[in-house]
Write a protein that holds these residues in place. Sequence first.
Motif, mmCIF file in Angstrom:
data_model
loop_
_atom_site.group_PDB
_atom_site.id
_atom_site.type_symbol
_atom_site.label_atom_id
_atom_site.label_comp_id
_atom_site.label_asym_id
_atom_site.label_seq_id
_atom_site.Cartn_x
_atom_site.Cartn_y
_atom_site.Cartn_z
ATOM 1 N N ALA A 143 -3.639 -70.074 -58.188
ATOM 2 C CA ALA A 143 -2.684 -69.605 -56.642
ATOM 3 C C ALA A 143 -2.246 -70.876 -56.444
ATOM 4 C CB ALA A 143 -3.160 -68.859 -55.992
ATOM 5 N N ILE A 144 -1.186 -71.446 -55.844
ATOM 6 C CA ILE A 144 -0.738 -72.126 -54.965
ATOM 7 C C ILE A 144 -0.505 -71.771 -53.498
ATOM 8 C CG2 ILE A 144 1.324 -73.498 -54.310
ATOM 9 C CD1 ILE A 144 2.064 -73.508 -57.377
ATOM 10 N N PHE A 145 -1.251 -72.364 -52.303
ATOM 11 C CA PHE A 145 -0.984 -72.396 -50.948
ATOM 12 C C PHE A 145 -0.354 -74.290 -50.669
ATOM 13 C CE2 PHE A 145 -2.713 -72.344 -46.574
ATOM 14 C CZ PHE A 145 -3.163 -70.481 -46.812
ATOM 15 N N TYR B 249 -10.104 -83.756 -47.962
ATOM 16 C CA TYR B 249 -10.409 -83.088 -49.386
ATOM 17 C C TYR B 249 -9.304 -82.859 -50.276
ATOM 18 C CZ TYR B 249 -13.899 -81.167 -46.077
ATOM 19 O OH TYR B 249 -14.638 -80.735 -45.397
ATOM 20 N N THR B 250 -8.206 -83.649 -50.210
ATOM 21 C CA THR B 250 -6.522 -83.709 -51.276
ATOM 22 C C THR B 250 -7.089 -84.805 -52.300
ATOM 23 O OG1 THR B 250 -5.797 -84.420 -48.989
ATOM 24 C CG2 THR B 250 -6.191 -82.393 -49.764
ATOM 25 N N VAL C 208 -6.918 -73.014 -56.681
ATOM 26 C CA VAL C 208 -6.544 -72.932 -55.626
ATOM 27 C C VAL C 208 -6.473 -73.920 -55.945
ATOM 28 C CG1 VAL C 208 -5.938 -72.747 -53.243
ATOM 29 C CG2 VAL C 208 -7.597 -70.412 -54.834
ATOM 30 N N VAL C 209 -4.222 -74.056 -55.456
ATOM 31 C CA VAL C 209 -4.597 -75.521 -55.408
ATOM 32 C C VAL C 209 -3.308 -75.545 -54.164
ATOM 33 C CG1 VAL C 209 -2.919 -77.532 -55.996
ATOM 34 C CG2 VAL C 209 -3.459 -76.090 -58.387
ATOM 35 N N THR C 210 -3.701 -76.855 -52.770
ATOM 36 C CA THR C 210 -3.073 -76.794 -52.315
ATOM 37 C C THR C 210 -2.558 -77.549 -52.044
ATOM 38 O OG1 THR C 210 -4.975 -77.457 -51.071
ATOM 39 C CG2 THR C 210 -5.272 -75.842 -51.089
ATOM 40 N N VAL C 211 -0.668 -77.633 -51.478
ATOM 41 C CA VAL C 211 -0.357 -78.273 -51.197
ATOM 42 C C VAL C 211 -0.285 -78.562 -49.493
ATOM 43 C CG1 VAL C 211 2.172 -79.409 -51.684
ATOM 44 C CG2 VAL C 211 1.011 -77.827 -52.776
ATOM 45 N N GLY C 212 -0.528 -80.162 -48.758
ATOM 46 C CA GLY C 212 -0.314 -80.588 -47.343
ATOM 47 C C GLY C 212 -1.117 -81.505 -47.305
ATOM 48 N N VAL D 233 -7.986 -77.368 -55.389
ATOM 49 C CA VAL D 233 -8.015 -78.797 -55.579
ATOM 50 C C VAL D 233 -6.321 -79.201 -54.712
ATOM 51 C CG1 VAL D 233 -6.520 -79.999 -57.315
ATOM 52 C CG2 VAL D 233 -8.071 -78.456 -58.145
ATOM 53 N N GLY D 234 -6.827 -79.844 -53.970
ATOM 54 C CA GLY D 234 -5.491 -80.031 -52.703
ATOM 55 C C GLY D 234 -4.594 -81.782 -53.277
ATOM 56 N N VAL D 235 -3.387 -81.018 -52.849
ATOM 57 C CA VAL D 235 -2.674 -81.706 -53.248
ATOM 58 C C VAL D 235 -2.220 -82.720 -51.378
ATOM 59 C CG1 VAL D 235 0.062 -82.545 -54.157
ATOM 60 C CG2 VAL D 235 -1.847 -81.058 -55.209
#
Length: 268
Positions: free
Chosen positions: A4-6, A75-76, A39-43, A65-67
């Motif tokens: 999932a991308i968040f 956390y990224t 869950v890959v977070t972008v921000g 996983v944080g981007v």
Amino acid sequence: MKIAIFANDERLSRSVSQKLRQKFEDTHFIFDEKSPDIVVTVGGDGTLLSAFHKYSALLDSVRFVGVHTGHLGFYTDWRDDEIDDLVISLQSDNGQSISYPLLDVRVTYADKAKPENFLALNEATLKRGSATMVADVYIGGERFERFRGDGLCVSTPSGSTAYNKSLGGAVIHPNLKVLQIAEISSINNRVFRTLSSPMIIAPNDWITLIPARESDYLLTIDQNSFHSKQVSQLRFKISKKSIHFAKYRHMQFWQRVQDAFIGSDYAN
């Protein structure tokens, strides 16, 4: 593997999210927003906090996983120009993870029979909206002090670098499953006294706050705010659950602290 991308609503984050989605489709990952494995977070850290609360019911089975698309957060771990490397790492995933402790918050209301339970990744605070907050503080069931001031903050070890640090609290390594309570502008004079110091609470103990009155409070759980709650009691303890980060190249905690607050130019 189910992905999932968040992402947040910033232009760069949306662009990176779209590129990630295309690369995941090209490498035959499965998209599953309801029950993902990763869950890959972008921000930034705020985006990851939002994703944590969205998937808090799945913490036993999901890893994060944080981007980051701005400054490096706590956390990224991945930059927006490294998504090719991230996809390759996910393809060779072996299930390893780094776990951080969470804060269990139980809120009892004057106008409700059943308490509510929340999880916090960083911290929870209780503040008075328009006047001095007065609350009895209990540690492990024993009354410790009567607090007077703007409010109180209870944080996790990973959250110790957030609001807690700005209140003069200690920075605590996430391997230590402890709580920290810090005062927000306490009143200390010849009449009223508090410890006037942050406290580290042992893993088996808990913190209970009993406000002197039940109205006009602002309760925060991480970035979520609850206004005008009729709070009669708050209990804080280390949760039995943890947040799990996929361990591809998770940055060492003290290196993360140094990078965030000191910078490499001052390390020598």
